[in-house]
Design a protein around this motif. Structure first.
Motif, PDB file in Angstrom:
ATOM      1  N   TYR A  59      -2.170   7.996   4.682  1.00 36.79           N
ATOM      2  CA  TYR A  59      -3.230   6.861   5.060  1.00 36.79           C
ATOM      3  C   TYR A  59      -2.872   5.884   5.822  1.00 36.79           C
ATOM      4  O   TYR A  59      -1.805   4.901   5.241  1.00 36.79           O
ATOM      5  CB  TYR A  59      -3.492   6.152   3.558  1.00 36.79           C
ATOM      6  N   SER A 103      -3.061   6.529  -1.162  1.00 40.51           N
ATOM      7  CA  SER A 103      -3.846   4.984  -1.582  1.00 40.51           C
ATOM      8  C   SER A 103      -4.236   4.557  -2.357  1.00 40.51           C
ATOM      9  O   SER A 103      -5.067   3.651  -3.115  1.00 40.51           O
ATOM     10  CB  SER A 103      -5.121   6.048  -1.341  1.00 40.51           C
ATOM     11  N   PHE A 121       1.121  -1.184  -0.366  1.00 36.15           N
ATOM     12  CA  PHE A 121      -0.611   0.056   0.150  1.00 36.15           C
ATOM     13  C   PHE A 121       1.036   1.151   0.659  1.00 36.15           C
ATOM     14  O   PHE A 121       1.853   1.486   0.752  1.00 36.15           O
ATOM     15  CB  PHE A 121      -1.166   0.069   1.339  1.00 36.15           C
ATOM     16  N   PHE A 150      -3.819   1.812   6.212  1.00 39.47           N
ATOM     17  CA  PHE A 150      -4.781   0.046   4.591  1.00 39.47           C
ATOM     18  C   PHE A 150      -4.283  -0.616   5.871  1.00 39.47           C
ATOM     19  O   PHE A 150      -3.918  -1.436   6.539  1.00 39.47           O
ATOM     20  CB  PHE A 150      -3.485   0.447   4.411  1.00 39.47           C
ATOM     21  N   VAL A 206      -9.240   1.366   4.328  1.00 37.57           N
ATOM     22  CA  VAL A 206      -8.145   2.494   4.284  1.00 37.57           C
ATOM     23  C   VAL A 206      -8.675   3.675   4.920  1.00 37.57           C
ATOM     24  O   VAL A 206      -9.836   4.443   4.803  1.00 37.57           O
ATOM     25  CB  VAL A 206      -8.129   3.355   2.855  1.00 37.57           C
TER      26      VAL A 206
END
Length: 140
Positions: free
Chosen positions: A84, A44, A39, A86, A109
């Motif tokens: 972000y 994202s 990720f 994840f 997310v």
């Protein structure tokens, strides 16, 4: 000393599943498949990575060992860049999910700079393309 920003994060939800087959001539084949996700914490964007190992043997020796794998790029969960976090998971193996073939996966997310979470589910339609939908979570 400050820690460098982690641009890529490996998912904590790796999994492995194995199956065995008995072939003609009393050959046995065992196949194991494993997956993880990589990720990008800024964009994202994520990749689903999968690897398989197949071993064919008879009563005395290993005859064939095959490996395959790679990472497939998935769509971005958010269109804007931020910071972000994840998480991801997979559906049950094919025999538990025969209607949708090989099944699917879900990802969660979270924007770490504000209260924003998006969940996404992707399943195989068995018609040549996947069906993927995301939903923003409401906080009440």
């Amino acid at each position: 000393m400050a820690q460098p920003e982690r641009l890529f994060k490996l998912s904590d939800s790796q999994n492995i599943s194995c199956s065995r087959n008995l072939s003609r001539g009393k050959l046995r084949t065992a196949t194991c498949t494993t997956f993880t996700y990589l990720f990008n914490t800024r964009t994202s964007e994520y990749f689903r990575c999968q690897m398989s190992l197949a071993v064919t043997r008879d009563k005395r020796e290993v005859l064939v060992v095959l490996t395959d794998g790679g990472c497939a790029k998935q769509q971005r969960v958010f269109s804007a860049e931020s910071s972000y976090d994840f998480a991801a998971t997979e559906t049950a193996p094919t025999n538990m999910n025969s209607f949708f073939g090989r099944g699917g996966h879900s990802v969660w997310v979270a924007d770490t700079t504000r209260r924003k979470v998006r969940g996404c589910i992707t399943i195989s339609s068995e018609l040549g393309s996947n069906v993927s939908k995301c939903l923003d979570m409401k906080f009440e």
